[in-house]
Design an enzyme around this catalytic site. Structure first.
Site, mmCIF file in Angstrom:
data_model
loop_
_atom_site.group_PDB
_atom_site.id
_atom_site.type_symbol
_atom_site.label_atom_id
_atom_site.label_comp_id
_atom_site.label_asym_id
_atom_site.label_seq_id
_atom_site.Cartn_x
_atom_site.Cartn_y
_atom_site.Cartn_z
ATOM 1 N N CYS A 2 0.843 -1.198 0.000
ATOM 2 C CA CYS A 2 0.000 0.000 0.000
ATOM 3 C C CYS A 2 0.882 1.253 0.000
ATOM 4 O O CYS A 2 1.834 1.332 0.765
ATOM 5 C CB CYS A 2 -0.944 0.082 1.191
ATOM 6 S SG CYS A 2 -2.161 -1.231 1.240
ATOM 7 N N ARG A 27 6.170 -0.472 -4.199
ATOM 8 C CA ARG A 27 5.811 -1.078 -2.915
ATOM 9 C C ARG A 27 4.897 -2.289 -3.109
ATOM 10 O O ARG A 27 4.767 -3.107 -2.212
ATOM 11 C CB ARG A 27 5.094 -0.046 -2.032
ATOM 12 C CG ARG A 27 5.980 1.082 -1.579
ATOM 13 C CD ARG A 27 5.185 2.144 -0.833
ATOM 14 N NE ARG A 27 4.628 1.635 0.401
ATOM 15 C CZ ARG A 27 5.273 1.602 1.560
ATOM 16 N NH1 ARG A 27 6.494 2.074 1.638
ATOM 17 N NH2 ARG A 27 4.703 1.125 2.630
ATOM 18 N N TRP A 77 -2.790 -2.931 -1.716
ATOM 19 C CA TRP A 77 -2.359 -4.326 -1.789
ATOM 20 C C TRP A 77 -3.368 -5.083 -0.945
ATOM 21 O O TRP A 77 -3.357 -4.980 0.281
ATOM 22 C CB TRP A 77 -0.945 -4.437 -1.230
ATOM 23 C CG TRP A 77 -0.258 -5.729 -1.493
ATOM 24 C CD1 TRP A 77 0.453 -6.066 -2.610
ATOM 25 C CD2 TRP A 77 -0.163 -6.858 -0.619
ATOM 26 N NE1 TRP A 77 0.964 -7.333 -2.489
ATOM 27 C CE2 TRP A 77 0.606 -7.844 -1.282
ATOM 28 C CE3 TRP A 77 -0.649 -7.152 0.654
ATOM 29 C CZ2 TRP A 77 0.900 -9.086 -0.714
ATOM 30 C CZ3 TRP A 77 -0.367 -8.391 1.221
ATOM 31 C CH2 TRP A 77 0.398 -9.340 0.538
ATOM 32 N N ASN A 103 -3.170 2.232 5.319
ATOM 33 C CA ASN A 103 -2.193 1.158 5.121
ATOM 34 C C ASN A 103 -2.096 0.418 6.445
ATOM 35 O O ASN A 103 -1.923 1.037 7.483
ATOM 36 C CB ASN A 103 -0.845 1.790 4.725
ATOM 37 C CG ASN A 103 0.274 0.772 4.627
ATOM 38 O OD1 ASN A 103 0.036 -0.438 4.686
ATOM 39 N ND2 ASN A 103 1.492 1.253 4.477
ATOM 40 N N GLY A 104 -2.229 -0.909 6.405
ATOM 41 C CA GLY A 104 -2.159 -1.695 7.639
ATOM 42 C C GLY A 104 -3.350 -2.633 7.725
ATOM 43 O O GLY A 104 -4.017 -2.909 6.720
ATOM 44 N N GLU A 488 19.927 -16.778 -1.969
ATOM 45 C CA GLU A 488 19.625 -15.500 -2.606
ATOM 46 C C GLU A 488 19.399 -15.695 -4.105
ATOM 47 O O GLU A 488 18.502 -15.098 -4.688
ATOM 48 C CB GLU A 488 20.761 -14.504 -2.312
ATOM 49 C CG GLU A 488 20.596 -13.118 -2.887
ATOM 50 C CD GLU A 488 19.322 -12.386 -2.458
ATOM 51 O OE1 GLU A 488 18.552 -12.893 -1.634
ATOM 52 O OE2 GLU A 488 19.088 -11.301 -3.013
ATOM 53 N N LYS A 492 15.846 -14.779 -5.898
ATOM 54 C CA LYS A 492 15.720 -13.839 -7.013
ATOM 55 C C LYS A 492 14.982 -14.500 -8.173
ATOM 56 O O LYS A 492 14.131 -13.903 -8.803
ATOM 57 C CB LYS A 492 17.097 -13.355 -7.514
ATOM 58 C CG LYS A 492 17.875 -12.460 -6.582
ATOM 59 C CD LYS A 492 17.299 -11.075 -6.383
ATOM 60 C CE LYS A 492 16.366 -11.001 -5.221
ATOM 61 N NZ LYS A 492 16.810 -10.474 -3.981
ATOM 62 N N GLU A 495 11.304 -14.791 -7.307
ATOM 63 C CA GLU A 495 10.617 -13.508 -7.208
ATOM 64 C C GLU A 495 10.317 -12.885 -8.557
ATOM 65 O O GLU A 495 9.230 -12.374 -8.773
ATOM 66 C CB GLU A 495 11.514 -12.501 -6.465
ATOM 67 C CG GLU A 495 11.575 -12.651 -4.998
ATOM 68 C CD GLU A 495 12.413 -11.543 -4.387
ATOM 69 O OE1 GLU A 495 13.635 -11.514 -4.631
ATOM 70 O OE2 GLU A 495 11.850 -10.707 -3.674
ATOM 71 N N HIS A 511 20.135 -36.413 0.252
ATOM 72 C CA HIS A 511 19.228 -36.786 1.345
ATOM 73 C C HIS A 511 17.769 -36.564 0.946
ATOM 74 O O HIS A 511 16.908 -36.437 1.820
ATOM 75 C CB HIS A 511 19.589 -36.004 2.606
ATOM 76 C CG HIS A 511 20.966 -36.331 3.105
ATOM 77 N ND1 HIS A 511 21.291 -37.539 3.650
ATOM 78 C CD2 HIS A 511 22.114 -35.608 3.066
ATOM 79 C CE1 HIS A 511 22.583 -37.553 3.965
ATOM 80 N NE2 HIS A 511 23.099 -36.386 3.607
ATOM 81 N N LYS A 610 7.295 -4.236 -1.624
ATOM 82 C CA LYS A 610 8.685 -3.882 -1.309
ATOM 83 C C LYS A 610 8.930 -3.861 0.192
ATOM 84 O O LYS A 610 9.961 -4.329 0.662
ATOM 85 C CB LYS A 610 9.017 -2.523 -1.927
ATOM 86 C CG LYS A 610 10.439 -2.059 -1.669
ATOM 87 C CD LYS A 610 11.424 -2.826 -2.503
ATOM 88 C CE LYS A 610 12.854 -2.396 -2.268
ATOM 89 N NZ LYS A 610 13.803 -3.419 -2.715
HETATM 90 C C1 F6R Z 1 13.757 -9.992 -1.664
HETATM 91 C C2 F6R Z 1 13.294 -8.959 -0.763
HETATM 92 C C3 F6R Z 1 12.659 -9.382 0.521
HETATM 93 C C4 F6R Z 1 13.167 -8.493 1.665
HETATM 94 C C5 F6R Z 1 12.408 -8.811 2.961
HETATM 95 C C6 F6R Z 1 12.936 -8.003 4.121
HETATM 96 O O1 F6R Z 1 14.250 -9.473 -2.847
HETATM 97 O O2 F6R Z 1 13.391 -7.805 -1.038
HETATM 98 O O3 F6R Z 1 12.898 -10.725 0.795
HETATM 99 O O4 F6R Z 1 14.524 -8.704 1.813
HETATM 100 O O5 F6R Z 1 11.051 -8.531 2.784
HETATM 101 O O6 F6R Z 1 12.829 -6.640 3.874
HETATM 102 P P1 F6R Z 1 13.619 -5.565 4.717
HETATM 103 O O7 F6R Z 1 15.059 -5.744 4.421
HETATM 104 O O8 F6R Z 1 13.089 -4.252 4.241
HETATM 105 O O9 F6R Z 1 13.311 -5.839 6.150
#
Ligand code: F6R
Length: 615
Positions: A2, A27, A77, A103-104, A488, A492, A495, A511, A610
């Site tokens: 949001c 976001r 969202w 938002n929330g 990671e 990626k 995502e 395993h 985000k």
């Molecule tokens: C992945 C990504 C998320 C954030 C996670 C934590 O690309 O961006 O996995 O890393 O939501 O977010 P922060 O670092 O803002 O606490």
């Protein structure tokens, strides 16, 4: 998650609000809306889809709306209620007196709703937000139009998390805000006031920002912002100056923010190292106020974070363990830490890592640790964010604003800062040798050039992505310092390419996971030239024997690696502990180009937000 934008001033409100919403698109959202005050009435426009679509809808509003100089907007969202125009914000009370964005999550919305419905109020949406809107209208009526008192009563009546931004029909030029749990930032540039979920939306107007605190309300008027506690008492507030430039939030020549941010990583490293080292010595900036000598009493170190930030802490743990195996070092995901009975107290140092500084689970975990008397440090990329304000010792990562939803440069900002923090802590503990300090700082200093070299070979990675983008999915495998990279790399890929991707410590493959392998499931193996090279290659062989195509990331000069794989990408050599700094870049590019081949929405992947401001 949001995005909110509010404006009251002299300019065309719709333009300012639409631009602010566009800046916050990253976001994550599924629908959007705007409410403008035009000629004594409030006009709403809502859509399911993107902000560009909302802008088209705004063009169709009555002509007088072009002259509106105050309004509020929102990108939603969905949490409560489907993705529909009706459920999109802003919401308007049945009597038309209150229009509101949120938002929330309002946790007691069902109770409020049934109470108001029994009093005859007709709800038109399925959202939790409408309950707060209808309730505020009732409170406002009951208090004879006293906005202060109605807002105080509203905030006392709501449970859950909220950033609320409100206009009252009979209060021209005023925007009211309240914050508990969800971020909200306000600003005034002398002739207009603004508010937003995210500071990047305000940087076109001013860099002096007021981050609302927990339990704080604000009244925005064109000439000033005023702040109050939820009980209505006034509150003095200092602005925070954010030194991010507008260029940083611009895509420039790049097709995607993610690609731009991947390319910025050498600069992030350079800036972090220059800021926190002197020649071959670590020297955390003056702002870092962890008292010297603290490590003498610390027995336990806990790293706590979510998602990519969690993987960054795995890199830090590997480094810490390799330099000092006596210290009890743990890594925890924040969503678990907050509910588990984790050890704490004044012999424990907990390091919370969050690029946004607003992740609900990380904030809750930090609050829990503080309540247990644990010494808490935060690493965040956003000055003024909740974690920056709540945790007593904060280090700011120097990544600059990150707009792409998938974290890239903030990961590099985090691991470089964590590496330096680990060295600082061990020096304070007396267990870091001058040799290791000089070796690692020397290694860190050489990284930007090495990353630049990988960037110059992007075409190789692009070709690999094109070749493997038809895979059914990926297994990312590696050992020790490469395990965080496998996680990671797989994250990626999931995502932004939406391809099933698993991460495994290479030794775990047989395993169970190896049962999944066939010629359509590509194994991405990270096999740098370390003492574990042979062992990892044995695991690679086992995968190859099950027909899996193998893409290997090896160290330059390791030509034998070619015998083990369908393709090899050679990475520059570096110190063992610093391999993740080098390895993450080709994995980011690999996911990026795979997603590009598949035509994905790279900067705004489906279903993602985000900053995850709800639990
Ligand atoms: C992945 C990504 C998320 C954030 C996670 C934590 O690309 O961006 O996995 O890393 O939501 O977010 P922060 O670092 O803002 O606490």
């Amino acid at each position: 998650m949001c995005g909110i934008m509010g404006y009251t001033g002299k300019s065309q409100a719709s333009a300012v609000i639409l631009q602010g919403l566009a800046k916050q698109e990253y976001r994550g959202y599924d629908s959007a809306g705007i409410a403008l005050r035009c000629d004594g009435r409030i006009v709403n426009a809502k859509i399911v889809g993107r902000v560009a679509e909302l802008a088209r809808r705004v063009r169709d509003l009555p002509p007088e709306c072009e002259c509106a100089v105050s309004g509020i907007g929102h990108t939603r969202w969905a949490t409560h209620g489907g993705v529909t125009e009706t459920n999109a914000h802003p919401h308007e009370s049945s009597d038309g007196m209150v229009v509101l964005v949120h938002n929330g999550i309002i946790e007691n919305s069902r109770d409020i709703r049934s109470r108001l419905e029994s009093e005859g109020v007709r709800f038109i949406t399925e959202t939790d937000t409408e309950a707060s809107c209808q309730l505020l209208a009732k409170l406002y009526r009951e208090r004879g139009g006293d906005a202060h008192s109605a807002m105080s009563r509203l905030t006392a009546s709501l449970t859950g998390a909220f950033a609320l931004v409100i206009m009252f029909l009979d209060r021209p030029d005023e925007i009211w805000c309240a914050r508990r749990g969800s971020p909200l930032v306000a600003a005034n540039d002398g002739g207009a006031s603004y508010c937003a979920s995210d500071p990047t939306a305000l940087l076109d107007y001013t860099h002096d920002l007021f981050f609302l605190e927990e339990g704080e309300m604000a009244l925005l008027k064109p000439l000033a912002c005023k702040f109050f506690n939820f009980d209505g008492s006034p509150r003095e507030k200092e602005s925070v100056s954010l030194n991010w430039s507008n260029v940083m939030t611009d895509k420039g020549r790049h097709e995607h923010f993610m690609r731009k941010e991947i390319e910025e990583q050498p600069d992030v490293l350079r800036l972090t190292i220059d800021t926190h080292t002197v020649v071959t010595t670590v020297a955390m900036g003056r702002d870092f106020n962890l008292p010297r000598g603290i490590m003498k009493k610390i027995r336990r170190v806990q790293f706590v974070a979510c998602g990519t930030s969690h993987y960054a802490t795995l890199v830090a743990r590997d480094m810490l363990e390799s330099l000092d195996r006596e210290l009890d070092t743990r890594v925890e995901v924040a969503s678990e830490y907050r509910y588990r009975d984790v050890a704490g107290g004044d012999d424990t140092l907990a390091i919370f890592v969050s690029q946004s500084g607003e992740t609900a689970d990380t904030l809750a975990a930090a609050r829990r640790a503080r309540a247990a008397g644990t010494c808490c440090v935060a690493i965040t990329n956003v000055r003024g964010s909740t974690i920056d304000r709540e945790v007593p010792h904060t280090l700011l990562s120097l990544s600059g604003p990150e707009i792409g939803v998938a974290a890239t440069k903030t990961f590099t900002g985090q691991i470089s800062l964590l590496a330096l923090l680990v060295m600082w802590l061990l020096k304070d503990r007396g267990t870091l040798s001058a040799n290791d300090e000089a070796r690692l700082i020397g290694g860190l200093r050489s990284l930007p050039t090495l990353l630049q070299e990988i960037l110059s070979r992007e075409d190789e990675i692009k070709a690999l992505a094109e070749k493997y983008s038809s895979s059914r999915g990926f297994f990312f495998i590696g050992r020790r310092e490469c395990v965080p990279l496998t996680m990671e790399g797989a994250l990626k890929m999931k995502e932004i390419a939406y391809l099933p991707s698993e991460a495994y410590a290479a030794g775990e493959m047989k395993h169970g996971p190896i049962a999944m392998l066939d010629d359509k499931l590509t194994v991405v193996a990270l096999v740098p030239d370390t003492d574990l090279r042979e062992k990892t290659l044995s695991n690679v062989e086992e995968c190859r024997a099950r027909s899996a195509p193998i893409l290997l990331f090896a160290t330059e000069g390791d030509l034998d690696a070619l015998d083990f794989a369908n393709d090899v990408f050679f990475m520059p050599r570096t110190e063992r502990e610093l391999i993740p700094f080098i390895g993450v870049l080709p994995l980011q590019l690999f996911a990026y180009h795979t997603a590009r081949c598949l035509g994905r929405d790279i900067d705004m992947p489906r279903n993602l937000a985000k900053s995850v401001t709800v639990e």
